[in-house]
Design an enzyme around this catalytic site. Sequence first.
Site, PDB file in Angstrom:
ATOM      1  N   ARG A  54       5.030   8.095  -5.874  1.00  0.00           N
ATOM      2  CA  ARG A  54       5.035   7.251  -5.113  1.00  0.00           C
ATOM      3  C   ARG A  54       3.178   6.975  -5.390  1.00  0.00           C
ATOM      4  O   ARG A  54       2.800   8.593  -5.349  1.00  0.00           O
ATOM      5  CB  ARG A  54       5.644   6.423  -4.213  1.00  0.00           C
ATOM      6  CG  ARG A  54       5.688   7.826  -2.816  1.00  0.00           C
ATOM      7  CD  ARG A  54       4.566   8.393  -1.902  1.00  0.00           C
ATOM      8  NE  ARG A  54       3.692   7.436  -1.929  1.00  0.00           N
ATOM      9  CZ  ARG A  54       2.668   7.460  -1.542  1.00  0.00           C
ATOM     10  NH1 ARG A  54       2.276   8.538  -1.565  1.00  0.00           N
ATOM     11  NH2 ARG A  54       2.114   6.448  -0.612  1.00  0.00           N
ATOM     12  N   GLY A  55       2.916   6.419  -4.911  1.00  0.00           N
ATOM     13  CA  GLY A  55       1.724   5.366  -5.205  1.00  0.00           C
ATOM     14  C   GLY A  55       1.259   4.944  -6.252  1.00  0.00           C
ATOM     15  O   GLY A  55       2.354   5.730  -7.287  1.00  0.00           O
ATOM     16  N   ALA A  56       0.407   3.376  -7.401  1.00  0.00           N
ATOM     17  CA  ALA A  56       0.531   3.069  -8.207  1.00  0.00           C
ATOM     18  C   ALA A  56      -0.223   4.344  -9.193  1.00  0.00           C
ATOM     19  O   ALA A  56       0.523   3.363 -10.382  1.00  0.00           O
ATOM     20  CB  ALA A  56      -0.028   1.658  -7.927  1.00  0.00           C
ATOM     21  N   ARG A  94      10.187   0.706 -11.080  1.00  0.00           N
ATOM     22  CA  ARG A  94       9.655  -1.065  -9.222  1.00  0.00           C
ATOM     23  C   ARG A  94       9.351  -1.532  -9.716  1.00  0.00           C
ATOM     24  O   ARG A  94       8.630  -1.502 -10.695  1.00  0.00           O
ATOM     25  CB  ARG A  94       9.037   0.735  -8.690  1.00  0.00           C
ATOM     26  CG  ARG A  94       9.473   1.610  -7.538  1.00  0.00           C
ATOM     27  CD  ARG A  94       9.168   2.322  -7.119  1.00  0.00           C
ATOM     28  NE  ARG A  94       8.526   1.789  -5.910  1.00  0.00           N
ATOM     29  CZ  ARG A  94       7.284   2.186  -4.833  1.00  0.00           C
ATOM     30  NH1 ARG A  94       6.810   2.955  -4.805  1.00  0.00           N
ATOM     31  NH2 ARG A  94       7.499   1.865  -3.932  1.00  0.00           N
ATOM     32  N   GLN A 206       4.966   6.827   4.808  1.00  0.00           N
ATOM     33  CA  GLN A 206       4.145   7.511   3.791  1.00  0.00           C
ATOM     34  C   GLN A 206       2.912   8.123   5.310  1.00  0.00           C
ATOM     35  O   GLN A 206       2.213   8.537   4.620  1.00  0.00           O
ATOM     36  CB  GLN A 206       3.267   6.720   3.015  1.00  0.00           C
ATOM     37  CG  GLN A 206       4.986   6.425   1.889  1.00  0.00           C
ATOM     38  CD  GLN A 206       5.467   4.824   2.154  1.00  0.00           C
ATOM     39  OE1 GLN A 206       6.190   4.420   3.576  1.00  0.00           O
ATOM     40  NE2 GLN A 206       6.153   4.343   1.076  1.00  0.00           N
ATOM     41  N   ASP A 247      -1.808  -1.535  -4.810  1.00  0.00           N
ATOM     42  CA  ASP A 247      -0.666  -1.743  -6.139  1.00  0.00           C
ATOM     43  C   ASP A 247      -0.430  -2.751  -7.440  1.00  0.00           C
ATOM     44  O   ASP A 247      -0.793  -2.422  -7.992  1.00  0.00           O
ATOM     45  CB  ASP A 247       0.923  -1.702  -5.551  1.00  0.00           C
ATOM     46  CG  ASP A 247       1.191  -0.361  -3.861  1.00  0.00           C
ATOM     47  OD1 ASP A 247       0.809  -0.634  -3.474  1.00  0.00           O
ATOM     48  OD2 ASP A 247       1.717   0.669  -5.000  1.00  0.00           O
ATOM     49  N   ASN A 257      -0.171  -4.338  -1.325  1.00  0.00           N
ATOM     50  CA  ASN A 257      -0.298  -3.315  -1.280  1.00  0.00           C
ATOM     51  C   ASN A 257       0.982  -3.158  -0.102  1.00  0.00           C
ATOM     52  O   ASN A 257       1.733  -4.254   0.250  1.00  0.00           O
ATOM     53  CB  ASN A 257      -1.611  -2.875  -0.141  1.00  0.00           C
ATOM     54  CG  ASN A 257      -1.780  -1.281  -0.074  1.00  0.00           C
ATOM     55  OD1 ASN A 257      -2.108  -0.792  -1.208  1.00  0.00           O
ATOM     56  ND2 ASN A 257      -1.774  -1.296   0.711  1.00  0.00           N
ATOM     57  N   LYS A 258       0.555  -2.193   0.424  1.00  0.00           N
ATOM     58  CA  LYS A 258       2.573  -1.582   1.329  1.00  0.00           C
ATOM     59  C   LYS A 258       2.566  -2.654   2.478  1.00  0.00           C
ATOM     60  O   LYS A 258       1.165  -2.905   3.093  1.00  0.00           O
ATOM     61  CB  LYS A 258       2.314  -0.133   2.262  1.00  0.00           C
ATOM     62  CG  LYS A 258       3.336   0.314   3.152  1.00  0.00           C
ATOM     63  CD  LYS A 258       4.301  -0.238   2.262  1.00  0.00           C
ATOM     64  CE  LYS A 258       4.861   0.725   0.600  1.00  0.00           C
ATOM     65  NZ  LYS A 258       6.504   0.256  -0.062  1.00  0.00           N
TER      66      LYS A 258
HETATM   67  C1  LIG Z   1      -3.066   4.239  -4.871  1.00  0.00           C
HETATM   68  S1  LIG Z   1      -1.681   3.599  -5.270  1.00  0.00           S
HETATM   69  C2  LIG Z   1      -1.207   3.980  -3.266  1.00  0.00           C
HETATM   70  C3  LIG Z   1      -0.364   2.757  -2.672  1.00  0.00           C
HETATM   71  O1  LIG Z   1       1.199   2.812  -2.753  1.00  0.00           O
HETATM   72  C4  LIG Z   1       2.134   2.898  -1.829  1.00  0.00           C
HETATM   73  O2  LIG Z   1       3.173   1.991  -1.814  1.00  0.00           O
HETATM   74  P1  LIG Z   1       4.773   2.908  -2.536  1.00  0.00           P
HETATM   75  O3  LIG Z   1       4.531   4.477  -1.426  1.00  0.00           O
HETATM   76  O4  LIG Z   1       5.859   2.364  -1.789  1.00  0.00           O
HETATM   77  O5  LIG Z   1       4.305   3.651  -3.590  1.00  0.00           O
HETATM   78  C5  LIG Z   1       0.618   2.020  -0.467  1.00  0.00           C
HETATM   79  O6  LIG Z   1       0.988   0.928  -1.283  1.00  0.00           O
HETATM   80  C6  LIG Z   1      -0.490   2.779  -0.912  1.00  0.00           C
HETATM   81  O7  LIG Z   1      -1.006   1.563  -0.708  1.00  0.00           O
END
Ligand SMILES: CSC[C@H]1O[C@H](OP(=O)(O)O)[C@H](O)[C@@H]1O
Length: 367
Positions: A54-56, A94, A206, A247, A257-258
Amino acid sequence: MQIQSKHYHTIWVKGDRSSIVQIIDQRKLPFEFIIRDLESPADCFGAIRDMAVRGAPLIGVTAAFGMYLALFHLEGKNPEVFLAETADYLKSARPTAVNLAFAIDEMLEFMLQNLNDEAIMLKTLDRANALKELEIGFSEKIGEFGLEIIEKIYQEKREPVNILTHCNAGWLACIDWGTATAPIYKAHQKGIPLHVWVDETRPRNQGARLTAFELGEEGVPHTVIADNTGGHLMQHGMVDVVIVGSDRTTVTGDVANKIGTYLKALAAKDNGVPFYVALPSTSFDWNMEDGVAEIPIEEREAAEVTDIEGWSGATHQSVRLIPENSRAANYGFDVTPARLVTGLITERGICKANKQDILNLFPEKKK
Ligand SMILES: CSC[C@H]1O[C@H](OP(=O)(O)O)[C@H](O)[C@@H]1O
């Protein structure tokens, strides 16, 4: 449970078996360090959808390797049709992070241009690895520019710099360094005293699981807090700066973002606390102007809210958190309007969150 972890990249091709891509499965961190094999686009789709990765930046690179793995499943198929279908399939994993579509489009264009090249497999693997290296370079540059912010605060206060971050925008969300954490690592490595308030980040935690794990591994002082604590800390002068990831950020500076990031930005604005967003150019949506109206917000399964995961010693458990007859909503992201953002930390420098300043940094994106 003590796990043997060293600082891997988050995704790589398995040794000489170039038909296997390996990832760190993040769903059980920090208690179990699991490496998982991905051998098909479907494996990559599942890893992204289920947040094993996960993470963009990382989901973009994972999808890039998914396009590469498609070449091992071409048997009896029309390659143009199959690759286009695979691209659409991987994009559907996603909806919010724009890196996903960026990476897939880059790979599809490259692959269609090289379909008749007998070295297409090696060249496509090289292209996926090039995207991976691009993100690593972007993350490190973000760290170098963000370091200037932390250093300036330290020079003014001559006491440890208190940074608040939300979710995980660390090396686990990228390939290495991270985005929001890159300036933290650079400052820590330079000996600047600092402390990080780590939002636990319900419902997938996270922050509590991944950011705390990362910072602990690097020896960075940090404190995990409940998501709703940040405003109180800012009111009492306990936060010097907020640094989060993104994201998808529009060309006008609206930041997805989250979920919960917007609330932190409101508290920061109300308390005069600088609010920075760290992101690579691959996380900008150059074709979108109104983030609140246009950025697709992922809604995930209610079970991520109704149940909570934890470990009792070596035993992983998932237990019900709310009454059986209660419903739950699970929005994965929110959008912070540009007006609440102090600055954007990119691989080309720091700019204000507005279209003119963003395009001054990335003139090639001007329409
Ligand atoms: C560097 S992108 C990180 C970004 O992604 C996370 O979302 P997820 O854990 O659902 O993929 C979160 O928004 C982070 O800031």
